[in-house]
Write a protein that holds these residues in place. Sequence first.
Motif, PDB file in Angstrom:
ATOM      1  N   ASP F  75      75.166  54.123  60.956  1.00 53.49           N
ATOM      2  CA  ASP F  75      74.713  54.827  62.151  1.00 53.49           C
ATOM      3  C   ASP F  75      73.187  54.841  62.166  1.00 53.49           C
ATOM      4  O   ASP F  75      72.556  55.030  61.132  1.00 53.49           O
ATOM      5  CB  ASP F  75      75.225  56.280  62.178  1.00 53.49           C
ATOM      6  N   GLY F  96      75.891  62.413  58.853  1.00 50.57           N
ATOM      7  CA  GLY F  96      76.573  61.595  59.850  1.00 50.57           C
ATOM      8  C   GLY F  96      77.341  60.456  59.211  1.00 50.57           C
ATOM      9  O   GLY F  96      78.486  60.178  59.567  1.00 50.57           O
ATOM     10  N   ASP F 100      81.411  59.874  58.716  1.00 44.42           N
ATOM     11  CA  ASP F 100      82.158  58.709  59.180  1.00 44.42           C
ATOM     12  C   ASP F 100      83.000  58.131  58.041  1.00 44.42           C
ATOM     13  O   ASP F 100      84.114  57.634  58.269  1.00 44.42           O
ATOM     14  CB  ASP F 100      81.212  57.657  59.761  1.00 44.42           C
ATOM     15  N   ASP F 236      85.122  62.471  63.715  1.00 46.07           N
ATOM     16  CA  ASP F 236      84.085  63.482  63.928  1.00 46.07           C
ATOM     17  C   ASP F 236      83.579  63.383  65.357  1.00 46.07           C
ATOM     18  O   ASP F 236      83.403  62.290  65.901  1.00 46.07           O
ATOM     19  CB  ASP F 236      82.951  63.371  62.902  1.00 46.07           C
ATOM     20  N   THR F 238      80.948  63.440  67.517  1.00 44.89           N
ATOM     21  CA  THR F 238      79.490  63.399  67.634  1.00 44.89           C
ATOM     22  C   THR F 238      79.107  63.103  69.083  1.00 44.89           C
ATOM     23  O   THR F 238      79.576  63.790  69.990  1.00 44.89           O
ATOM     24  CB  THR F 238      78.917  62.370  66.645  1.00 44.89           C
TER      25      THR F 238
HETATM   26 MG   LIG Z   1      78.889  58.495  63.349  1.00 47.70          MG
END
Ligand SMILES: [Mg+2]
Lengths: 90, 90, 371, 371, 353, 353
Positions: F75, F96, F100, F236, F238
């Motif tokens: 990411d 983050g 993932d 997740d 986001t």
């Molecule tokens: Mg992500």
Amino acid sequence: MCLGIPGELVGYVEEQADLGVVDVAGVRRRINIGLLVNEDLRLGDWVLVHVGFALSKISESEARAVLDYLEGLGQAYDDELDALRGSDIS
Amino acid sequence: MCLGIPGELVGYVEEQADLGVVDVAGVRRRINIGLLVNEDLRLGDWVLVHVGFALSKISESEARAVLDYLEGLGQAYDDELDALRGSDIS
Amino acid sequence: MKFVDEYRDAGRVRALADEIAALCDPGRRYTFMEVCGGHTHTIYKHGLEDLLPENVTLVHGPGCPVCVIPMGRVDDAIHIARQPDVIMTSFGDMTRVPGGSGSFLDAKAAGADIRMVYSPLDALKIARANPDRRVVFMAIGFETTAPSTAMTVLRAAEEGIANFSVFCNHVLIIPGIRAILDSPDLRLDGFIGPGHVSAVIGCRPYAFIARDYGKPLVVAGFEPLDILQSIHMLLTQLAQGRTEVENQYARVVPWAGNPVAMEAIGRVMRLRPYFEWRGLGSIADSALGVADAYAAFDAERLFDLPGLRVADPKSCQCGEVLKGVLKPWECKVFGTACTPETPIGTCMVSSEGACAAYYTFGRFNREAIRA
Amino acid sequence: MKFVDEYRDAGRVRALADEIAALCDPGRRYTFMEVCGGHTHTIYKHGLEDLLPENVTLVHGPGCPVCVIPMGRVDDAIHIARQPDVIMTSFGDMTRVPGGSGSFLDAKAAGADIRMVYSPLDALKIARANPDRRVVFMAIGFETTAPSTAMTVLRAAEEGIANFSVFCNHVLIIPGIRAILDSPDLRLDGFIGPGHVSAVIGCRPYAFIARDYGKPLVVAGFEPLDILQSIHMLLTQLAQGRTEVENQYARVVPWAGNPVAMEAIGRVMRLRPYFEWRGLGSIADSALGVADAYAAFDAERLFDLPGLRVADPKSCQCGEVLKGVLKPWECKVFGTACTPETPIGTCMVSSEGACAAYYTFGRFNREAIRA
Amino acid sequence: MSREQQVLDRIERARRRRPVVRDERITMAHGAGGKATRTLVEAVFVEAFGNPLLAPLGDGATLPAGAGDLAFTTDAFVVSPLFFPGGDIGDLAVNGTVNDLAMCGARPRYLSAGFILEEGFPVADLRRVTASMAAAASAAGVTIVTGDTKVVERGKADGCYVTTTGVGTVEHAFSAARPGDAVIVSGPIGEHGAAIMLARGDFGIEGDIASDTAPLHGLALALLEAVPGQVRALRDATRGGVATVLNELAGTAGLSITVEEDTLPVRPPVTGVCELLGLDPLYVACEGRFVAVVAGEHAERAVETLRGHALGAQAAVIGRVEEGNPGMVLLRTGFGGTRVVDVLVGDPLPRIC
Amino acid sequence: MSREQQVLDRIERARRRRPVVRDERITMAHGAGGKATRTLVEAVFVEAFGNPLLAPLGDGATLPAGAGDLAFTTDAFVVSPLFFPGGDIGDLAVNGTVNDLAMCGARPRYLSAGFILEEGFPVADLRRVTASMAAAASAAGVTIVTGDTKVVERGKADGCYVTTTGVGTVEHAFSAARPGDAVIVSGPIGEHGAAIMLARGDFGIEGDIASDTAPLHGLALALLEAVPGQVRALRDATRGGVATVLNELAGTAGLSITVEEDTLPVRPPVTGVCELLGLDPLYVACEGRFVAVVAGEHAERAVETLRGHALGAQAAVIGRVEEGNPGMVLLRTGFGGTRVVDVLVGDPLPRIC
Ligand SMILES: [Mg+2]
Ligand code: SF4
Ligand code: SF4
Ligand SMILES: [Mg+2]
Ligand SMILES: [Mg+2]
Ligand SMILES: [Mg+2]
Ligand SMILES: [Mg+2]
Ligand SMILES: [Mg+2]
Ligand SMILES: [Mg+2]
Ligand SMILES: [Mg+2]
Ligand SMILES: [Mg+2]
Ligand SMILES: [Mg+2]
């Protein structure tokens, strides 16, 4: 049209007479209250906020009247309330 | 001081009389040749290039003279050349 | 490359080194100054000291245009560069030169629009392309570079490019050499003369060195063979008891220089009554400013400059290095507090600076290599 | 949230739905128009149609300020935004509205400086902060929003902020409703009147609808209970044979509106003799421009606008949807060529647009859900 | 079925079709995580990179990696211009990471790609970049299995930045360098950096120089297999050039490296650019060359092997590892002069003195 | 020993000391690959992340990965402002990618970090970012093993962009979703996005909202172990928020998801921000919440497990997987109305209508 959202007047801005601070569900923004000069606004009053301006002072009594409207209609309301209490929708 | 690098004059720029194209080891750049107006520059001449200007026309004969300087000094040069040919430094 | 490779020819270089060794009087020390930083660079880059006899010492002179820029001038340039409408341009050499509060690199990081150009003509091109900005060219260099600046100003005037100006820092080599000759603490046996400056000014201006100070000078090219040959020529003069001005670099340097270039300088520039050289102090008649006729292109007149004299850092011994009195490694901060990444003095910045050249190219155990 | 949650109360909403069902004549169809896009949004967002009897149909009116912007006005705004010294500002709603050649989003990607603001006062703040730029606020909206624009211009005038102007696109609700009422192809039984517009103009201006056209109108709030109650009030009027203007939203809407707001509009703006509404064509006296006294703040006078009338795409049936003649899904391009990502018509852009509301919230198999 | 239901069905069919990017430029919407992002991912990235591991477009890819050590490397690519003679940011980003894996003695296997796109970036250019990446990945035998895209406002990037991360399976280990080892460069140096300087146009120089960007894993594995156990280190000479890599190698080994100047392969136009700008090719970046340290007695075989490969045709021994002056790189000129080759200070900038 | 040699020795000793970054701002030199780059890497990155796998600073790290499938994810983080209530770009970038990996059913193990720094970026800010990353990595039990740094000219970035890539070992597999499965959200939604909007200051709103950024692997693994084999998917929520994730899940399953509006956990100030700006919390980003699809009969145990964890204290079943309307997400209001919850179009922008 025209998103409007109720907020509580919780403060004024010292330097500018036409600015107030409005609280919406715990967040605050400065709002221009110049359109309500004739309304005798006080802290704790609720106003309708649109694009950074207070457009209207919200009437608590009129607000209650809407909620009371149903009661004036009679039985259906009570029935539904009873049904709700008996069920488990959570 | 003052990095200078020899380049060959390989062209002119049509629109601008004081611009020439100089080749340095196969790459080319436009160079101002206004400082050599009195030099009777021709394509194939070599010039010394400094910050985009040709500063001097390089003299082929004077260039050779430096290389010949050693030969004027006698034996040492030949000895060293012989030594080199005998060794393998690659 | 033609006019380059043949002057790096291993056989010729070694033969000449042998000739030099043969010519030296073993009972005597020879100290020559290469005036020009370009020579310093070549000497270190090619490891030429390895080829010289132990009793021949080269000391590095003041001929590095970046090294002699005083801190106050850098500060002035950054002051100009900080004006929001200014694009400051200069040669890459200036990037890391420290002023009193940081370098161009720092000023750029702090928001100033500073661009590196290859030629002053490229700065003029930037001015043409940005009519709503003021484009300033920070001109540095000796007489070699001054004609390019002058030609660029002439072109700007011709085209009427009103948003272009020059922050002029051109210095003159003769007053620099004279300052060295007048300094009491240096004993020299001769000079390797600056090649590219001489392409402009010719060889005549050096006559006083031989005449008044009794030192030989050989104008030299920049390849290994050029420098060795010049040393050979100096040794020969000494051996023969001569003190003359000679021209090893005649392929590029006409005895009379380049009159067109001199005339361009004469038109566009004026002699400053004095100018501060870093480490050497104020030297009379040693630098060029923009002439009154081209005042419209003179950044010094267009901008309100602080013009402060910034004292060199206490620890800095650049002056002594520039005069050849100290070897770079003899400066107390050399290589520890003062390195090319974090230069204290200018000599550590320019790749022609003696300290930078020695640090970058020469900093190793010679005995180990020789062993 | 106070004044919100209590109007979404499940028990009350269901009870009112039962009352509505009880009040409906099963042998009759009822068609009500919610004039205001805010109502359309609420209806779809809360799935209110699921709570209404089959014979009550809601059709969506022209009261979405974004939907009625003609393409030419978007092109004009982009023309202004493209001037290098301009910062164009508007509400987020405008981002994706298609002009003849792209939207603000596209113009921004192509280099225009376009910024989304929460309030016209924020646009003024940007003007204060960027004195060397011209800051234009693209004003859109009905009478609800016009006072904010007017107050902002008054403030700009007071402070003498010369680099601020307004590209005025305020429209008026009454001429819009009249155009609907005059359109031959629509049969309506009553109107759900716009709540927030009425907070400014009050309830009196609707009198002609009851009087001249014999239709009831109930000014309504924006929560589920408000809308259901308004429908109940309309059904009650019909049942009782009344056609009156009533105010369900009295907690916010005074019968006389907000005179201070009306006065601000009156000072700063002038009635345009005509204005084009997207899909509805030119409507007389239907929009506001900047008054002569404030000409200095009028972008239309400050910029040379192309002002072209751009024909709507052939396939676009927004006019019919705005008039309530077509359901969104009846438009031939709905949901295939015209989607919120690639809108052909404006009704697919604004979250108040009928097509967008239906596509985003209403696009599912109701039978399957009910089963 | 009702008319409304027919319309809804038609819409659902339309929605299920592979989306098409209609925009000519990247807008902020492509980075918002909604439909435009998804469209971009499916119509551009999946279209270019499509493979079964990438296909689920989940939070990450699941790799059947097998046993053994893994090599893991990342590089951000910010080259300007994005397209230049010899390549573009796309093949650079793939080759760069492939090469770093190869330098670890690994066989490159999987790549991730993170894009930071500037609002306004032409979608056509993005397609060119992804096409190059796909071609480079296929040439290198690696699969791009996961990725990410962010869009930043105009003026907060320079068109397109790509960060690739690679996973490879380690197949070879390295032994410590010792005095007498040969230092080999796999081909002519400085071509990428020189090509970029010319492509930028800042210095007005024109010439026939193309970036040397290439995947080096084939060459590296060939070398590692030809002289098994005899390779001490591999390092691709990217930013900072061969000089920087040599300094890293000398520093790690605690020994010195002496380079013979005459043996350095530099093509004439690269020399020309460097002479004009006052740069040293030793500091100019390559993107398709590595430096290998090989046991001295196997140097010949190593060079032979490299020369048998198209990408190593001009491989050469350029120096030796030596005792003394620990951590230093020295250069010996043809006529016996010696100098230090230090790490670059600052950017290689054109200079006049 | 000669005086000169003494000086040289002193210099070499100085050179061997860990370098110190003296600059207050990132300059172009920090990206040139020379000494300044190396100084930055050693004095900032290695200082913050130091560990044996990173230490060699080679072309990549070698990972002792063991057997089994790997999860691999990347990411790019471009958040503005870089520092905000509840976190900064540093912990965001670590969490983050950790998340993932966790969403792949993997135990996060290794991270790479690629930095794109804007000329002029304060070194002190970079240190804050790397300190956050180090703390977040340590909290998540992952090691930052390799990295890269590029510097771009002022105006070609926005201070600092970080791209993290993660490798994890897959410990759990997912089964396909079926009708009747419960859809669970691990906590209140929209807090990261709302916190960022406030921190940006563009809309003049003030309030007590902090980003929910957090590493979710502990929570995810707890769930996966509590109801083994019963978790259909983890995602997740986001960019694009819970709505986007639900649409992805419904699309993958070819089923519909119906959410009960009343069960959605949203904290009042998030509601306040959304009401003021006309946004829907379903589309506002979280950075510490996931959506889990769990077999219906294990939903209760799943929620209990999550609630036993600090990061899942307000976990709730928010809906069910259903037959019909394949790929669609529907929302049922408290009073029985139904609507579609579609994927976000464009950025969530404040609107007036
Ligand atoms: Mg992500
Ligand atoms: S070491 Fe630094 S301070 Fe000392 S003379 Fe050299 S440049 Fe000047
Ligand atoms: S589907 Fe598109 S073109 Fe058709 S009426 Fe709706 S918005 Fe207009
Ligand atoms: Mg995810
Ligand atoms: Mg790497
Ligand atoms: Mg790399
Ligand atoms: Mg991602
Ligand atoms: Mg840009
Ligand atoms: Mg590498
Ligand atoms: Mg990812
Ligand atoms: Mg790297
Ligand atoms: Mg920036």
